[in-house]
Design an enzyme around this catalytic site. Sequence first.
Site, PDB file in Angstrom:
ATOM      1  N   ILE A  14     -12.879 -41.269  30.865  1.00 54.93           N
ATOM      2  CA  ILE A  14     -11.751 -41.704  30.035  1.00 54.93           C
ATOM      3  C   ILE A  14     -12.140 -42.957  29.245  1.00 54.93           C
ATOM      4  CG2 ILE A  14      -9.335 -42.425  30.058  1.00 54.93           C
ATOM      5  CD1 ILE A  14      -9.695 -39.507  30.781  1.00 54.93           C
ATOM      6  N   ALA A  15     -12.958 -43.824  29.862  1.00 51.20           N
ATOM      7  CA  ALA A  15     -13.459 -45.013  29.149  1.00 51.20           C
ATOM      8  C   ALA A  15     -14.259 -44.576  27.918  1.00 51.20           C
ATOM      9  CB  ALA A  15     -14.321 -45.848  30.084  1.00 51.20           C
ATOM     10  N   ARG A  16     -14.992 -43.519  28.077  1.00 50.03           N
ATOM     11  CA  ARG A  16     -15.801 -42.998  26.961  1.00 50.03           C
ATOM     12  C   ARG A  16     -14.903 -42.509  25.817  1.00 50.03           C
ATOM     13  NH1 ARG A  16     -21.261 -41.881  26.368  1.00 50.03           N
ATOM     14  NH2 ARG A  16     -21.583 -43.038  28.298  1.00 50.03           N
ATOM     15  N   SER A  35     -19.529 -52.372  34.422  1.00 50.94           N
ATOM     16  CA  SER A  35     -19.607 -51.326  35.443  1.00 50.94           C
ATOM     17  C   SER A  35     -20.166 -51.955  36.706  1.00 50.94           C
ATOM     18  CB  SER A  35     -20.537 -50.208  34.946  1.00 50.94           C
ATOM     19  OG  SER A  35     -20.844 -49.305  35.980  1.00 50.94           O
ATOM     20  N   TYR A  57     -17.758 -56.403  37.810  1.00 49.46           N
ATOM     21  CA  TYR A  57     -16.503 -56.712  37.122  1.00 49.46           C
ATOM     22  C   TYR A  57     -16.320 -58.233  37.011  1.00 49.46           C
ATOM     23  CZ  TYR A  57     -15.655 -51.786  38.215  1.00 49.46           C
ATOM     24  OH  TYR A  57     -15.771 -50.415  38.320  1.00 49.46           O
ATOM     25  N   HIS A  78      -6.908 -50.350  40.325  1.00 45.92           N
ATOM     26  CA  HIS A  78      -6.184 -51.009  39.224  1.00 45.92           C
ATOM     27  C   HIS A  78      -5.607 -52.366  39.614  1.00 45.92           C
ATOM     28  CE1 HIS A  78      -5.494 -46.866  37.091  1.00 45.92           C
ATOM     29  NE2 HIS A  78      -6.750 -47.259  37.082  1.00 45.92           N
ATOM     30  N   LYS A  96      -3.025 -45.619  33.564  1.00 46.80           N
ATOM     31  CA  LYS A  96      -2.127 -45.019  34.552  1.00 46.80           C
ATOM     32  C   LYS A  96      -2.992 -44.278  35.555  1.00 46.80           C
ATOM     33  CE  LYS A  96      -2.282 -41.154  34.347  1.00 46.80           C
ATOM     34  NZ  LYS A  96      -3.426 -40.183  34.593  1.00 46.80           N
ATOM     35  N   ASP A 177      -2.016 -38.789  39.444  1.00 46.13           N
ATOM     36  CA  ASP A 177      -2.907 -38.421  38.349  1.00 46.13           C
ATOM     37  C   ASP A 177      -2.159 -37.847  37.147  1.00 46.13           C
ATOM     38  OD1 ASP A 177      -5.628 -38.366  37.412  1.00 46.13           O
ATOM     39  OD2 ASP A 177      -5.411 -36.202  37.374  1.00 46.13           O
TER      40      ASP A 177
END
Lengths: 217, 217
Positions: A14-16, A35, A57, A78, A96, A177
């Site tokens: 999703i980061a991509r 990462s 991080y 998160h 989310k 999810d």
Amino acid sequence: MHTYNWAILGLGNIARKFAQDLALVPQARLHAVASRSLDKAQAFAADFGAAHAVGSYEELLAVPDIDAVYIATPHSEHYANALLCLRAGLPVLCEKAFAQNASQAQEMIQVAQAGGIFLMEAFWTRFFPAVNKALELVAAGHIGEVKHLVADFGFNTPYQPTSRLFDPALAGGSLLDVGVYPLFISQLFLGVPSEVKAVATPAPTGVDVNCAMSLAY
Amino acid sequence: MHTYNWAILGLGNIARKFAQDLALVPQARLHAVASRSLDKAQAFAADFGAAHAVGSYEELLAVPDIDAVYIATPHSEHYANALLCLRAGLPVLCEKAFAQNASQAQEMIQVAQAGGIFLMEAFWTRFFPAVNKALELVAAGHIGEVKHLVADFGFNTPYQPTSRLFDPALAGGSLLDVGVYPLFISQLFLGVPSEVKAVATPAPTGVDVNCAMSLAY
């Protein structure tokens, strides 16, 4: 025109997609990526032209000139990731499901408010043109009073006990999810329900393979 | 070819539709009709060419040569009406909702079984060609295993506290009137659920204006 320097924390699929889309936004630039693997961060930075790549991080907090951090780790992380950034004064856009439970979400919001720092759930469906159009039509009374809403979201995926989707340690399960999407749509059009009743089918790992809810208003 | 002599007990709108359709069935004839109003029964009998019209349900039992009774009274009356007929040895096709609760339904079935008398809920959707086709496709494995089913049924109607739909004394409410259809479809394709959770919006009379359910299997 100010160009916003974005950082991404957590470099999965999703980061991509986020990085691909960010490249289309004139006022935004991918500035830094973090990462737990430096190799992965460097490869990602090379793919998208980010100036900084770090292998933890915590190191991201030392990168200069970050305007906002997009958090794209699994749901289970998160809370810790957002607090890390917020406590360093970095504005956060958090994927989310925002948190694993209400108390985590409340603490994240409290820390953001106490520091006067921007914090937002990356709930993209809220900004779909189709959703905005539907809100507009409802607000204009075109369908009368909304009495009933049916929303669902599902996909087929093989059972893999160690995957993000099935591992309870990674906050797996259908509700966190994809269940958040129909719940969010319900909340957007009907507000906060007075009653929620749910049933679920458990996977062998204990997380919900599916979840059905009836909301009362 | 034997022609079956049908009687109708309760002469409302649905009874009228039933009589219209019965006229299209070669092996069936509308033989007798019963209402609490003799005038209404006689008018109905005249419209559909029924040989007998009576002004009480009890009188129907004395009409000769009835092969089956179709019960089309409000839900609240099905239990008493069905028992009346069954105890007189008359086979019964009883409108949905079959009864107001499980104990009524169980007693109706017990009386029918004890007397060896035919008793059936008039659940027409069970016989829709589309439903039969869907069952056939599912049984043949054309969509794989059924994992999830969404079914609903609703209509718009003004609030009238004394109407069949809103009066608790007439077993009003959405669940007994139309909720039984999606529940039946769920049961047809998925069987008996292991868990049922429901929410409802009450009318001022206390009956459910709508009802949403989540079923687990």
